[in-house]
Design a protein around this motif. Structure first.
Motif, PDB file in Angstrom:
ATOM      1  N   THR A 225       0.818  -1.209   0.000  1.00  0.00           N
ATOM      2  CA  THR A 225       0.000   0.000   0.000  1.00  0.00           C
ATOM      3  C   THR A 225       0.856   1.266   0.000  1.00  0.00           C
ATOM      4  O   THR A 225       0.524   2.244  -0.662  1.00  0.00           O
ATOM      5  CB  THR A 225      -0.972   0.006   1.190  1.00  0.00           C
ATOM      6  N   PHE A 226       1.982   1.257   0.710  1.00  0.00           N
ATOM      7  CA  PHE A 226       2.811   2.462   0.779  1.00  0.00           C
ATOM      8  C   PHE A 226       3.525   2.741  -0.539  1.00  0.00           C
ATOM      9  O   PHE A 226       3.832   3.900  -0.838  1.00  0.00           O
ATOM     10  CB  PHE A 226       3.824   2.352   1.916  1.00  0.00           C
ATOM     11  N   ASP A 227       3.776   1.713  -1.313  1.00  0.00           N
ATOM     12  CA  ASP A 227       4.443   1.917  -2.598  1.00  0.00           C
ATOM     13  C   ASP A 227       3.686   2.931  -3.460  1.00  0.00           C
ATOM     14  O   ASP A 227       4.265   3.903  -3.955  1.00  0.00           O
ATOM     15  CB  ASP A 227       4.555   0.571  -3.325  1.00  0.00           C
ATOM     16  N   GLY A 228       2.381   2.733  -3.624  1.00  0.00           N
ATOM     17  CA  GLY A 228       1.598   3.663  -4.438  1.00  0.00           C
ATOM     18  C   GLY A 228       1.492   5.040  -3.817  1.00  0.00           C
ATOM     19  O   GLY A 228       1.561   6.066  -4.517  1.00  0.00           O
ATOM     20  N   ILE A 229       1.323   5.083  -2.490  1.00  0.00           N
ATOM     21  CA  ILE A 229       1.203   6.363  -1.800  1.00  0.00           C
ATOM     22  C   ILE A 229       2.472   7.195  -1.980  1.00  0.00           C
ATOM     23  O   ILE A 229       2.420   8.396  -2.283  1.00  0.00           O
ATOM     24  CB  ILE A 229       0.911   6.135  -0.307  1.00  0.00           C
ATOM     25  N   VAL A 230       3.612   6.561  -1.826  1.00  0.00           N
ATOM     26  CA  VAL A 230       4.883   7.287  -1.908  1.00  0.00           C
ATOM     27  C   VAL A 230       5.159   7.737  -3.334  1.00  0.00           C
ATOM     28  O   VAL A 230       5.656   8.856  -3.555  1.00  0.00           O
ATOM     29  CB  VAL A 230       6.026   6.426  -1.364  1.00  0.00           C
ATOM     30  N   GLU A 231       4.841   6.896  -4.302  1.00  0.00           N
ATOM     31  CA  GLU A 231       5.085   7.291  -5.696  1.00  0.00           C
ATOM     32  C   GLU A 231       4.278   8.532  -6.055  1.00  0.00           C
ATOM     33  O   GLU A 231       4.761   9.422  -6.767  1.00  0.00           O
ATOM     34  CB  GLU A 231       4.759   6.131  -6.631  1.00  0.00           C
ATOM     35  N   ARG A 232       3.055   8.621  -5.565  1.00  0.00           N
ATOM     36  CA  ARG A 232       2.254   9.824  -5.818  1.00  0.00           C
ATOM     37  C   ARG A 232       2.841  11.025  -5.087  1.00  0.00           C
ATOM     38  O   ARG A 232       2.849  12.142  -5.608  1.00  0.00           O
ATOM     39  CB  ARG A 232       0.799   9.579  -5.385  1.00  0.00           C
ATOM     40  N   ALA A 233       3.355  10.783  -3.875  1.00  0.00           N
ATOM     41  CA  ALA A 233       3.923  11.877  -3.090  1.00  0.00           C
ATOM     42  C   ALA A 233       5.179  12.449  -3.746  1.00  0.00           C
ATOM     43  O   ALA A 233       5.426  13.656  -3.700  1.00  0.00           O
ATOM     44  CB  ALA A 233       4.245  11.393  -1.682  1.00  0.00           C
ATOM     45  N   ARG A 234       5.970  11.610  -4.388  1.00  0.00           N
ATOM     46  CA  ARG A 234       7.215  12.076  -5.015  1.00  0.00           C
ATOM     47  C   ARG A 234       6.935  13.097  -6.118  1.00  0.00           C
ATOM     48  O   ARG A 234       7.787  13.919  -6.441  1.00  0.00           O
ATOM     49  CB  ARG A 234       7.995  10.892  -5.581  1.00  0.00           C
ATOM     50  N   ALA A 235       5.753  13.027  -6.697  1.00  0.00           N
ATOM     51  CA  ALA A 235       5.415  13.952  -7.779  1.00  0.00           C
ATOM     52  C   ALA A 235       5.025  15.330  -7.259  1.00  0.00           C
ATOM     53  O   ALA A 235       4.894  16.275  -8.048  1.00  0.00           O
ATOM     54  CB  ALA A 235       4.265  13.376  -8.606  1.00  0.00           C
ATOM     55  N   ASN A 236       4.870  15.448  -5.945  1.00  0.00           N
ATOM     56  CA  ASN A 236       4.456  16.723  -5.357  1.00  0.00           C
ATOM     57  C   ASN A 236       5.661  17.539  -4.917  1.00  0.00           C
ATOM     58  O   ASN A 236       6.770  17.012  -4.746  1.00  0.00           O
ATOM     59  CB  ASN A 236       3.544  16.466  -4.155  1.00  0.00           C
ATOM     60  N   GLU A 237       5.427  18.813  -4.698  1.00  0.00           N
ATOM     61  CA  GLU A 237       6.493  19.676  -4.187  1.00  0.00           C
ATOM     62  C   GLU A 237       6.797  19.332  -2.733  1.00  0.00           C
ATOM     63  O   GLU A 237       5.957  18.822  -1.993  1.00  0.00           O
ATOM     64  CB  GLU A 237       6.069  21.143  -4.306  1.00  0.00           C
ATOM     65  N   ASP A 239       7.202  19.372   1.097  1.00  0.00           N
ATOM     66  CA  ASP A 239       6.597  19.974   2.290  1.00  0.00           C
ATOM     67  C   ASP A 239       6.866  19.005   3.439  1.00  0.00           C
ATOM     68  O   ASP A 239       7.276  17.853   3.204  1.00  0.00           O
ATOM     69  CB  ASP A 239       5.097  20.260   2.102  1.00  0.00           C
ATOM     70  N   PRO A 240       6.664  19.400   4.688  1.00  0.00           N
ATOM     71  CA  PRO A 240       7.039  18.545   5.817  1.00  0.00           C
ATOM     72  C   PRO A 240       6.381  17.169   5.800  1.00  0.00           C
ATOM     73  O   PRO A 240       7.040  16.164   6.079  1.00  0.00           O
ATOM     74  CB  PRO A 240       6.618  19.366   7.030  1.00  0.00           C
ATOM     75  N   LEU A 241       5.092  17.085   5.475  1.00  0.00           N
ATOM     76  CA  LEU A 241       4.401  15.795   5.480  1.00  0.00           C
ATOM     77  C   LEU A 241       4.916  14.889   4.367  1.00  0.00           C
ATOM     78  O   LEU A 241       5.198  13.699   4.586  1.00  0.00           O
ATOM     79  CB  LEU A 241       2.895  16.003   5.332  1.00  0.00           C
ATOM     80  N   ARG A 242       5.079  15.463   3.162  1.00  0.00           N
ATOM     81  CA  ARG A 242       5.600  14.675   2.052  1.00  0.00           C
ATOM     82  C   ARG A 242       6.996  14.163   2.355  1.00  0.00           C
ATOM     83  O   ARG A 242       7.308  12.979   2.155  1.00  0.00           O
ATOM     84  CB  ARG A 242       5.619  15.533   0.787  1.00  0.00           C
ATOM     85  N   ASP A 243       7.852  15.027   2.846  1.00  0.00           N
ATOM     86  CA  ASP A 243       9.234  14.642   3.096  1.00  0.00           C
ATOM     87  C   ASP A 243       9.325  13.601   4.214  1.00  0.00           C
ATOM     88  O   ASP A 243      10.161  12.694   4.168  1.00  0.00           O
ATOM     89  CB  ASP A 243      10.062  15.882   3.447  1.00  0.00           C
ATOM     90  N   TRP A 244       8.463  13.727   5.219  1.00  0.00           N
ATOM     91  CA  TRP A 244       8.416  12.730   6.300  1.00  0.00           C
ATOM     92  C   TRP A 244       8.020  11.367   5.749  1.00  0.00           C
ATOM     93  O   TRP A 244       8.608  10.340   6.096  1.00  0.00           O
ATOM     94  CB  TRP A 244       7.412  13.192   7.369  1.00  0.00           C
ATOM     95  N   LEU A 245       7.022  11.341   4.882  1.00  0.00           N
ATOM     96  CA  LEU A 245       6.552  10.093   4.290  1.00  0.00           C
ATOM     97  C   LEU A 245       7.651   9.426   3.468  1.00  0.00           C
ATOM     98  O   LEU A 245       7.939   8.228   3.626  1.00  0.00           O
ATOM     99  CB  LEU A 245       5.327  10.368   3.422  1.00  0.00           C
ATOM    100  N   ILE A 246       8.285  10.196   2.612  1.00  0.00           N
ATOM    101  CA  ILE A 246       9.307   9.631   1.737  1.00  0.00           C
ATOM    102  C   ILE A 246      10.517   9.170   2.551  1.00  0.00           C
ATOM    103  O   ILE A 246      11.103   8.111   2.282  1.00  0.00           O
ATOM    104  CB  ILE A 246       9.720  10.664   0.665  1.00  0.00           C
ATOM    105  N   ASP A 247      10.881   9.942   3.563  1.00  0.00           N
ATOM    106  CA  ASP A 247      12.008   9.555   4.406  1.00  0.00           C
ATOM    107  C   ASP A 247      11.733   8.219   5.105  1.00  0.00           C
ATOM    108  O   ASP A 247      12.612   7.348   5.172  1.00  0.00           O
ATOM    109  CB  ASP A 247      12.274  10.652   5.442  1.00  0.00           C
ATOM    110  N   GLY A 248      10.533   8.064   5.614  1.00  0.00           N
ATOM    111  CA  GLY A 248      10.180   6.810   6.265  1.00  0.00           C
ATOM    112  C   GLY A 248      10.188   5.641   5.297  1.00  0.00           C
ATOM    113  O   GLY A 248      10.702   4.555   5.608  1.00  0.00           O
ATOM    114  N   TRP A 249       9.626   5.849   4.121  1.00  0.00           N
ATOM    115  CA  TRP A 249       9.591   4.799   3.114  1.00  0.00           C
ATOM    116  C   TRP A 249      11.000   4.394   2.688  1.00  0.00           C
ATOM    117  O   TRP A 249      11.294   3.197   2.554  1.00  0.00           O
ATOM    118  CB  TRP A 249       8.799   5.272   1.904  1.00  0.00           C
TER     119      TRP A 249
END
Length: 348
Positions: A225-237, A239-249
């Motif tokens: 489930t996180f694979d798809g969530i993170v791939e969508r997040a990488r396309a965004n600019e 921000d703290p929430l996005r960067d936290w998510l990608i760092d954790g992944w």
């Protein structure tokens, strides 16, 4: 209908002949029952330890027809046992009596304290009522309850003392507790409270792995489930929430391998749509560096043992899947089951 199935069992790698007699496997060399399947590799059915059949979106109400459809999708992929760690409604009791549906271990409704889940999606309760509600859900389900231990990294998780009281209360009545944890503090609290399983484990501190192994807290990372969530997040600019998510992944593969090396029970759970895709999670466990036998076992015999369900032995439930080739040598064959037998019924 009584019939025989012969093949090489996993994980024992022993040629065995089972008599399927109703909903029970028997070892009876003298049986003259029809030989339905001869040869191949026998598994006690695949297991998805984190799946949510019955809903597809957070705006859905729980639907029994949708539940049947989702469970049949699991079944047709050879997934004959699922654990549902939380749902929008309690899984109805009739599921246990449906001969063509996988066996279900349910944790009742998600337990969410204020601000820690999708609004009106689980059972919303106060921190003061968490222990009582956890006991209620475990007694009303298959002995499990699911607590949303944290949510946004900007908000505090369920306090350790509150979570510890809930875990202790459920253990006192013989139940088990799954905790959603994806922040460092939320994962810390879940482990220190003695949860039976940590769901997701993003940002899990590797220093906690020894304690998890010692007390039996399993890790279900739900890469799928996180694979798809993170791939969508990488396309965004950024921000703290996005960067936290990608760092954790980005740290999860190494964390899961370290957990396995530390003796933590690592299991396969998909979390999301589509249903019946636990082989995708096995692939992720292989990417994390788990040996093939461990990765396949995480979605079969290891998961069954952890849930208290026997594998392929005399007297076990009559659930098994037959494959033409050894899935630990080529996990790709898991997508091509030759025979599926569920509750003694020939599905394929």
């Amino acid at each position: 209908m009584v019939f025989r199935v012969r093949g090489i069992t996993l994980p024992d790698r022993v040629e065995q002949t089972f008599v399927v007699d109703g909903d029970q496997l028997r070892v009876d060399p003298a049986s003259g029952a029809e030989l339905l399947s001869d040869g191949g590799w026998l598994l006690p059915g695949l297991v998805d330890t984190h799946t949510h059949p019955g809903t597809e979106a957070t705006t859905d109400t729980f639907d029994e027809d949708r539940l049947r459809r989702h469970l049949r999708q699991h079944r047709d992929a050879g997934v004959l046992l699922v654990r549902v760690p939380g749902a929008a409604a309690r899984i109805p009791k009739w599921v246990d009596d449906e001969p063509d549906l996988p066996r279900v271990h349910s944790a009742g409704r998600w337990l969410a304290t204020p601000g820690r889940f999708y609004e009106n999606y689980g059972r919303d309760i106060s921190e003061n009522d968490l222990a009582k509600a956890a006991v209620e859900e475990s007694l009303a389900s298959s002995g499990w309850c699911k607590i949303i231990g944290d949510w946004s990294p900007q908000d505090r998780p369920v306090p350790l003392d509150v979570l510890s009281d809930a875990v202790a209360a459920v253990h006192a009545v013989g139940g088990r507790v799954a905790v959603h944890g994806q922040t460092a503090e939320g994962c810390h609290n879940a482990v220190m409270a003695g949860a039976d399983s940590l769901e997701h484990g993003m940002h899990l501190d590797p220093a906690l792995l020894g304690r998890m192994a010692a007390q039996g807290t399993a890790l279900i990372p739900t890469f799928t489930t996180f694979d798809g969530i993170v791939e969508r997040a990488r396309a965004n600019e950024s921000d703290p929430l996005r960067d936290w998510l990608i760092d954790g992944w980005d740290g999860m593969l190494a964390t899961v391998r370290a957990a396995f090396d530390a003796g933590v029970t690592v299991l396969a759970g998909t979390d999301c749509l589509p249903f019946g895709n636990v082989t995708t999670e096995i692939d992720w466990l292989l990417k994390a560096g788990l040996p093939p036998e461990a990765a396949v076992g995480a979605a079969s015999w290891t998961a069954r043992a952890w849930l208290g369900v026997p594998g392929l032995r005399d007297g076990a439930p009559a659930d098994l899947v037959v494959y033409d080739e050894d899935p630990t040598a080529d996990p790709g064959v898991l997508a091509r089951p030759k025979r599926i037998i569920l509750r003694g019924q020939v599905i394929r």
